[in-house]
Design an enzyme around this catalytic site. Structure first.
Site, PDB file in Angstrom:
ATOM      1  N   ARG A  87       0.685  -1.089   0.037  1.00 43.38           N
ATOM      2  CA  ARG A  87      -0.071  -0.023  -0.047  1.00 43.38           C
ATOM      3  C   ARG A  87       0.686   1.117  -0.119  1.00 43.38           C
ATOM      4  O   ARG A  87       2.122   0.954   0.144  1.00 43.38           O
ATOM      5  CB  ARG A  87      -0.922  -0.129   1.252  1.00 43.38           C
ATOM      6  CG  ARG A  87      -0.360  -0.591   2.334  1.00 43.38           C
ATOM      7  CD  ARG A  87       0.111   0.265   3.496  1.00 43.38           C
ATOM      8  NE  ARG A  87      -0.264   1.830   3.586  1.00 43.38           N
ATOM      9  CZ  ARG A  87       0.904   2.509   3.743  1.00 43.38           C
ATOM     10  NH1 ARG A  87       2.324   1.881   3.872  1.00 43.38           N
ATOM     11  NH2 ARG A  87       0.919   3.759   3.662  1.00 43.38           N
ATOM     12  N   GLY A  88       0.266   2.276  -0.176  1.00 49.24           N
ATOM     13  CA  GLY A  88       1.034   3.701  -0.331  1.00 49.24           C
ATOM     14  C   GLY A  88       1.080   4.046  -1.774  1.00 49.24           C
ATOM     15  O   GLY A  88       1.514   3.081  -2.468  1.00 49.24           O
ATOM     16  N   ALA A  89       0.854   5.230  -2.226  1.00 44.26           N
ATOM     17  CA  ALA A  89       0.953   5.433  -3.741  1.00 44.26           C
ATOM     18  C   ALA A  89       2.092   5.038  -4.472  1.00 44.26           C
ATOM     19  O   ALA A  89       1.885   4.267  -5.452  1.00 44.26           O
ATOM     20  CB  ALA A  89       0.571   6.991  -3.914  1.00 44.26           C
ATOM     21  N   ARG A 127      -7.222  -0.445  -7.000  1.00 48.77           N
ATOM     22  CA  ARG A 127      -7.326   0.419  -6.066  1.00 48.77           C
ATOM     23  C   ARG A 127      -7.546   1.938  -6.961  1.00 48.77           C
ATOM     24  O   ARG A 127      -6.594   2.046  -7.775  1.00 48.77           O
ATOM     25  CB  ARG A 127      -6.584   0.710  -5.045  1.00 48.77           C
ATOM     26  CG  ARG A 127      -6.540  -0.401  -3.940  1.00 48.77           C
ATOM     27  CD  ARG A 127      -5.859  -0.184  -2.853  1.00 48.77           C
ATOM     28  NE  ARG A 127      -6.269   0.821  -1.793  1.00 48.77           N
ATOM     29  CZ  ARG A 127      -5.449   1.289  -0.858  1.00 48.77           C
ATOM     30  NH1 ARG A 127      -4.133   1.081  -0.715  1.00 48.77           N
ATOM     31  NH2 ARG A 127      -6.285   2.220  -0.170  1.00 48.77           N
ATOM     32  N   GLN A 183      -2.433   2.869   9.945  1.00 50.69           N
ATOM     33  CA  GLN A 183      -1.039   2.903   9.125  1.00 50.69           C
ATOM     34  C   GLN A 183      -0.198   3.565  10.059  1.00 50.69           C
ATOM     35  O   GLN A 183       1.067   3.490   9.984  1.00 50.69           O
ATOM     36  CB  GLN A 183      -1.278   3.369   7.786  1.00 50.69           C
ATOM     37  CG  GLN A 183      -1.771   2.507   6.726  1.00 50.69           C
ATOM     38  CD  GLN A 183      -3.466   2.854   6.485  1.00 50.69           C
ATOM     39  OE1 GLN A 183      -4.046   2.940   7.644  1.00 50.69           O
ATOM     40  NE2 GLN A 183      -3.909   2.701   5.572  1.00 50.69           N
ATOM     41  N   ASP A 225      -1.858  10.474  -2.241  1.00 49.42           N
ATOM     42  CA  ASP A 225      -2.274   9.519  -3.385  1.00 49.42           C
ATOM     43  C   ASP A 225      -2.612  10.163  -4.723  1.00 49.42           C
ATOM     44  O   ASP A 225      -2.466   9.229  -5.720  1.00 49.42           O
ATOM     45  CB  ASP A 225      -3.605   8.780  -2.834  1.00 49.42           C
ATOM     46  CG  ASP A 225      -3.060   8.019  -1.594  1.00 49.42           C
ATOM     47  OD1 ASP A 225      -2.975   8.747  -0.459  1.00 49.42           O
ATOM     48  OD2 ASP A 225      -2.600   6.857  -1.675  1.00 49.42           O
ATOM     49  N   LYS A 256      -4.901  10.244   2.843  1.00 46.10           N
ATOM     50  CA  LYS A 256      -5.657   9.188   3.594  1.00 46.10           C
ATOM     51  C   LYS A 256      -6.945  10.110   4.719  1.00 46.10           C
ATOM     52  O   LYS A 256      -6.537  11.340   4.763  1.00 46.10           O
ATOM     53  CB  LYS A 256      -4.808   8.826   4.766  1.00 46.10           C
ATOM     54  CG  LYS A 256      -5.349   7.716   5.690  1.00 46.10           C
ATOM     55  CD  LYS A 256      -6.078   6.759   5.145  1.00 46.10           C
ATOM     56  CE  LYS A 256      -5.511   5.990   4.241  1.00 46.10           C
ATOM     57  NZ  LYS A 256      -6.224   5.014   3.291  1.00 46.10           N
TER      58      LYS A 256
HETATM   59  C1  LIG Z   1       3.634   7.655  -0.003  1.00 50.67           C
HETATM   60  S1  LIG Z   1       1.897   7.768  -0.256  1.00 50.67           S
HETATM   61  C2  LIG Z   1       1.206   7.268   1.137  1.00 50.67           C
HETATM   62  C3  LIG Z   1      -0.275   7.536   1.183  1.00 50.67           C
HETATM   63  O1  LIG Z   1      -1.175   6.101   0.963  1.00 50.67           O
HETATM   64  C4  LIG Z   1      -1.575   5.750   2.043  1.00 50.67           C
HETATM   65  O2  LIG Z   1      -2.933   5.292   1.646  1.00 50.67           O
HETATM   66  P1  LIG Z   1      -2.945   3.590   1.787  1.00 50.67           P
HETATM   67  O3  LIG Z   1      -2.172   3.276   3.366  1.00 50.67           O
HETATM   68  O4  LIG Z   1      -4.570   3.551   1.900  1.00 50.67           O
HETATM   69  O5  LIG Z   1      -2.473   3.085   0.650  1.00 50.67           O
HETATM   70  C5  LIG Z   1      -1.915   7.098   2.541  1.00 50.67           C
HETATM   71  O6  LIG Z   1      -3.124   7.793   2.013  1.00 50.67           O
HETATM   72  C6  LIG Z   1      -0.615   7.868   2.319  1.00 50.67           C
HETATM   73  O7  LIG Z   1      -0.746   9.084   2.651  1.00 50.67           O
END
Ligand SMILES: CSC[C@H]1O[C@H](OP(=O)(O)O)[C@H](O)[C@@H]1O
Length: 341
Positions: free
Chosen positions: A48-50, A89, A193, A234, A245
């Site tokens: 996860r994470g963009a 996603r 997270q 994201d 988020k």
């Molecule tokens: C460095 S981008 C990380 C970004 O992604 C996270 O979302 P997720 O954990 O649902 O993939 C969150 O928005 C973070 O800021």
């Protein structure tokens, strides 16, 4: 070297993911042998994470080629599988962007695709290190304090990228310059997270931090306990609106009221000039069970449904700076994201 969320494993010649749903308690890796396995890993946020999704998307094209060769897929069936990865996603632009960086090379063969996918990872980490330097310079020129107290939301660290991190990359840069006092890490309900992943990264490196409930963020900022907020993103629209988020816009509102910088750290691959404004960004709606239960234990009454938008949009007017490897844009002053960047 920071923790690695993603790698192309030379031993198995496959995509290998650190299963982030098991952190911080267990360090478990997933060897991805099929497109379904990758799509599932993305859906449950094992990866996860963009920026990390961008790398997983790029490497997933090789997974699709390998599975297609094993199962005798036609070229169209391989492309259909690649499309499923890109659509796993909706909010992070990086996932589809990462797939697009390599899909055009499919006719040049697996080696060409894998080489390009590996380059996506190398360039992401390099971008994170550069934007961290630029972001630290921007902040230290504006905040008159020996060491900064930083609030961050969610995890925008090495675990959300190919390495180093974006928001946490900037935190690492400040710490390396001995200009960091403390990090307030929002726990980031419902999947935690912040409490699980950001705290894991900071604890591993001995970076001073505390974990707080999301509801504490605004008062922490308004009480003058932080000098800035730094978050990831994201998707950044052409006008500087920022998707991140859920809970991020509340942090931005408090920063504006308190007069402290609200900084977004993201590689240029997160900027989507084809999206005019935040109104055009699709916000992922996840299962309400993630809200009404935690770790398999129901916390809300049986008759209560959960409302679970995974992201929100912070308007450009509330964003002090967007820091990318191409430079710093100040949307609150009216600056827009432009290709020259
Ligand atoms: C460095 S981008 C990380 C970004 O992604 C996270 O979302 P997720 O954990 O649902 O993939 C969150 O928005 C973070 O800021």
């Amino acid at each position: 070297m920071t923790v690695r969320a993603i790698e192309w494993d030379p031993a198995t010649d496959r995509l290998r993911l650190l299963d982030q749903t098991k952190l911080p308690g267990e360090s478990v890796h997933l060897d991805i042998k099929s497109v379904d396995a990758l799509v599932d890993a993305i859906a449950i946020l094992a990866v996860r994470g963009a920026p990390a999704l961008g790398v997983a998307g790029a490497m997933g094209v090789v997974t699709a080629l390998d599975e297609g060769a094993e199962r005798g897929w036609s070229a169209d069936e391989v492309l259909e599988a690649v499309d499923r990865i890109a659509a796993a996603r909706p909010t992070a632009v990086n996932l589809a962007w990462g797939v697009d960086q390599v899909r055009g090379l499919i006719d040049q063969g697996r080696d060409a695709v894998l080489e390009a996918a590996r380059r996506v990872a190398v360039e992401d980490e390099a971008a994170n290190r550069e934007l961290s330097r630029l972001g630290a310079d921007w902040l230290l020129a504006r905040v008159d304090r020996p060491r900064l107290r930083v609030l961050t939301h969610c995890n925008a660290g090495a675990l959300a990228t190919a390495g180093w991190g974006t928001a946490l990359g900037l935190v690492r840069e400040l710490a390396s310059r001995d200009r960091l006092e403390l990090v307030y890490a929002d726990e980031t309900r419902p999947l935690l997270q912040g409490a699980r992943l950001t705290a894991y990264e900071l604890a591993q490196e001995g970076i001073p931090h505390v974990v707080q409930v999301d509801g504490a963020a605004a008062s922490t900022i308004l009480r003058g306990l932080v000098d800035c907020a730094i978050v990831g993103s994201d998707r950044i629209a052409a006008n500087g609106d920022v998707a991140n988020k859920i809970g991020t816009v509340a942090v931005a509102l408090a920063c504006r009221e308190a007069g402290v910088p609200f900084v977004v750290a993201a590689p240029w691959s997160t900027v989507d000039l084809a999206t005019a404004s935040g109104e055009d960004i699709e916000i992922e709606e996840r299962s309400g069970v993630e809200v009404t239960s935690y770790a398999g234990v129901r916390v809300a009454p049986a008759g209560s449904e959960g409302f679970n938008p995974a992201f929100d949009v912070t308007p450009a007017r509330m964003v002090s700076a967007i820091v990318t490897e191409r430079g710093v844009v100040e949307p609150a002053t009216g600056q827009r994201m432009i290709e020259e960047g």
